[in-house]
Design a protein around this motif. Structure first.
Motif, mmCIF file in Angstrom:
data_model
loop_
_atom_site.group_PDB
_atom_site.id
_atom_site.type_symbol
_atom_site.label_atom_id
_atom_site.label_comp_id
_atom_site.label_asym_id
_atom_site.label_seq_id
_atom_site.Cartn_x
_atom_site.Cartn_y
_atom_site.Cartn_z
ATOM 1 N N UNK A 82 0.836 -1.194 0.000
ATOM 2 C CA UNK A 82 0.000 0.000 0.000
ATOM 3 C C UNK A 82 0.868 1.239 0.000
ATOM 4 N N UNK A 83 0.272 2.363 -0.411
ATOM 5 C CA UNK A 83 0.925 3.669 -0.393
ATOM 6 C C UNK A 83 -0.059 4.682 0.179
ATOM 7 N N UNK A 84 0.477 5.829 0.597
ATOM 8 C CA UNK A 84 -0.377 6.927 1.014
ATOM 9 C C UNK A 84 0.039 8.170 0.237
ATOM 10 N N UNK A 85 -0.946 8.883 -0.293
ATOM 11 C CA UNK A 85 -0.729 10.121 -1.037
ATOM 12 C C UNK A 85 -1.289 11.267 -0.208
ATOM 13 N N UNK A 86 -0.480 12.298 0.026
ATOM 14 C CA UNK A 86 -0.909 13.450 0.825
ATOM 15 C C UNK A 86 -1.013 14.671 -0.077
ATOM 16 N N UNK A 87 -2.174 15.333 -0.053
ATOM 17 C CA UNK A 87 -2.438 16.509 -0.885
ATOM 18 C C UNK A 87 -2.578 17.724 0.024
ATOM 19 N N UNK A 88 -1.691 18.692 -0.139
ATOM 20 C CA UNK A 88 -1.722 19.889 0.708
ATOM 21 C C UNK A 88 -2.861 20.821 0.322
ATOM 22 N N UNK A 115 4.677 23.314 0.781
ATOM 23 C CA UNK A 115 4.137 21.979 0.510
ATOM 24 C C UNK A 115 5.071 20.900 1.039
ATOM 25 N N UNK A 116 6.370 21.063 0.797
ATOM 26 C CA UNK A 116 7.338 20.080 1.286
ATOM 27 C C UNK A 116 7.321 20.010 2.809
ATOM 28 N N UNK A 117 7.180 21.158 3.459
ATOM 29 C CA UNK A 117 7.120 21.164 4.927
ATOM 30 C C UNK A 117 5.893 20.405 5.427
#
Length: 531
Positions: free
Chosen positions: A142-148, A157-159
């Motif tokens: 599995x993976x997780x994608x985070x959308x700011x 965004x990187x922070x």
């Protein structure tokens, strides 16, 4: 994470020197002195606070906030007594943190949300480290994608990605993390148009990933206006002709979690042009985490003439998808935006008023609080019908505080966090040359597997309540633990040395650590409220 009480806000002028050291070797760790950054009282964005900006804080560690190393379990493996780091406290590493890999669409749109020349509505690029399954690495389970959210430039965004990733790792979730970064720093109204346009690009990435890794579970976390990007992606997956094999293959997003969602609270309904049917058909489980004290989202109604989903939860009386879950997370969002012990903002006495704190709070290279990410991971564990992620629970209790050395008064408040779980200790009764019993559990959850060695972040903040001499300081440390049920309770001590004028006092924070191997369960009950 939950905080019993809050300390008053100050503007310190003479911070003391505060240092952390293991009880076995106090000289091994240098003194640390820190002051809080200037935090604006009104933060009109979803980005991390200025105190979390890499330019305003110490560099971040290349190691995850909770480092895990597995001890071999075969007959040739060394005995558990070789876990020599169990019981030690160290200073954290100071190297720059490596950013998680990203999918990016920055520069694809102009300030009005229109495609720039040379870009297509479904194209995207990747940057940074490898993306498992896409750039030559085997597909993970599995993976997780985070959308700011809104008002994040590339660095902001990187922070946000670092903070969310640190929270997940400290909670024992160490599957691949991917950030999705988009041009959300072009003004509120234009950013909404850009968010809608990004839906097709995110949908294309999800589709492409499933082509390469059809059995990998995809989890998505969104913050603030990033929710619009994800909802539009579900819409594209459901109705765009070139993505029809997504449906024919029976693919779905395993879970979509929204944090402080900046979308209308009726838009999750099944009818009236809502996203409800897309949620029901393209996602296995949808989780909405909202805060009724989020003052940034309270302003949402002024521009949209509707309340925000992340501020009120779904509008009462609407027809919701059967897989929709929501949970109020006020008590998980501490007011200490900068992680320095000071509550921030105009509403001093209410948890939940921290729009940038849903994914956690870091100071320097230490995770001070995991926001409501602990609830996010709990949802995933419950969804899978077993607690397969980890098998070893770690329980950390703040047993006592010993006040030694010179008398610096008893008007100090202290906060301690371990593994991203925070606790404020109001010590107005803390007196000189005594040991004060606290006996309060800070964290108690599965964060590793049996036989793994882990490192938990520790943060201690000192706040003086004497208005005439406002002092503060902080200590960062890393607690080494061997997660093995055959080892009984053991003690770890972090010493905070406070220098106020010519007086020096040592505050010895004594923690008890227990590790327990727990069996997996088959319960699939959801802890969030289903509506």
């Amino acid at each position: 994470s939950s905080i019993p009480s809050l300390v008053p806000s100050h503007s310190p002028s003479n911070p003391p020197s505060v240092s952390a050291s293991p009880s076995s070797n106090p000289s091994a760790i240098p003194s640390i002195s820190q002051r809080p950054s200037n935090i604006p009282s009104n933060i009109p964005s979803s980005s991390q606070s200025p105190s979390n900006d890499p330019s305003n804080s110490p560099s971040l560690s290349t190691s995850p906030s909770m480092h895990r190393s597995t001890i071999p379990s075969d007959s040739s493996a060394p005995s558990i007594s070789t876990c020599v780091l169990d019981g030690e406290v160290e200073t954290p590493k100071s190297e720059q943190l490596i950013d998680p890999p990203c999918v990016t669409t920055r520069g694809h749109f102009d300030s009005s949300g229109n495609l720039n020349p040379g870009f297509e509505e479904t194209t995207y690029t990747t940057e940074g480290d490898i993306i498992p399954g896409i750039t030559g690495v085997d597909c993970p389970s599995e993976i997780v994608i985070y959308i700011h959210g809104f008002a994040n430039d590339a660095n902001g965004a990187k922070e946000n990605f670092r903070t969310a990733h640190l929270s997940l790792v400290q909670l024992g979730y160490d599957y691949p993390f991917i950030g999705y970064t988009w041009d959300s720093d072009v003004g509120w109204f234009d950013s909404q148009d850009t968010a809608v346009a990004n839906g097709k690009k995110l949908a294309q990435f999800l589709f492409d990933y499933k082509i390469e890794c059809p059995t990998t579970k995809i989890r998505i976390i969104t913050h603030s206006l990033g929710t619009r990007v994800a909802l539009e992606a579900l819409k594209s997956l459901h109705q765009d002709q070139h993505l029809t094999s997504w449906t024919t293959n029976g693919w779905k997003v395993r879970s979509l979690t929204t944090l402080g969602a900046a979308v209308d609270n009726e838009e999750v309904q099944m009818d009236n042009n809502g996203y409800g049917s897309y949620i029901q058909n393209e996602v296995d489980q949808f989780y909405n985490k909202y805060s009724t004290e989020d003052d940034i989202l309270a302003l949402y109604v002024l521009t949209r003439l509707s309340f925000a989903l992340g501020n009120t939860g779904a509008e009462d009386g609407i027809d919701l998808p059967s897989n929709y879950n929501e949970e109020m997370v006020n008590s998980e969002l501490i007011k200490d935006i900068g992680g320095d012990g000071y509550p921030n903002g105009s509403d001093q006495n209410k948890d939940g008023d921290n729009h940038s704190g849903y994914n956690g709070i870091i100071r320097g290279n230490i995770l001070v609080d995991n926001g409501c990410m602990n609830l996010v991971v709990d949802d995933w564990i419950q969804q899978e019908g077993s607690e397969e992620y980890n098998t070893c629970a770690v329980k950390v209790t703040l047993e006592s505080i010993a006040y030694q050395g010179d008398d610096i008064g008893n008007d100090w408040d202290w906060s301690s966090s371990v593994g991203g779980e925070s606790l404020y200790v109001v010590c107005t009764a803390l007196t000189h040359d005594t040991v004060h019993t606290i006996n309060t559990v800070i964290m108690d959850r599965k964060v590793a597997n049996e036989g793994e060695q882990i490192s938990l972040d520790v943060r201690i903040n000192a706040i003086e309540n004497d208005v005439a001499n406002d002092d503060e300081g902080g200590v960062d440390a890393v607690m080494k633990i061997c997660c093995n049920s055959s080892i009984g309770p053991r003690s770890h001590t972090v010493t905070a040395t406070v220098v106020e004028g010519s007086n020096t006092a040592d505050l010895l924070f004594s923690y008890s650590v227990e590790t327990t191997a727990l069996p997996t369960t088959n319960s699939n009950a959801n802890t969030a409220t289903e509506r």
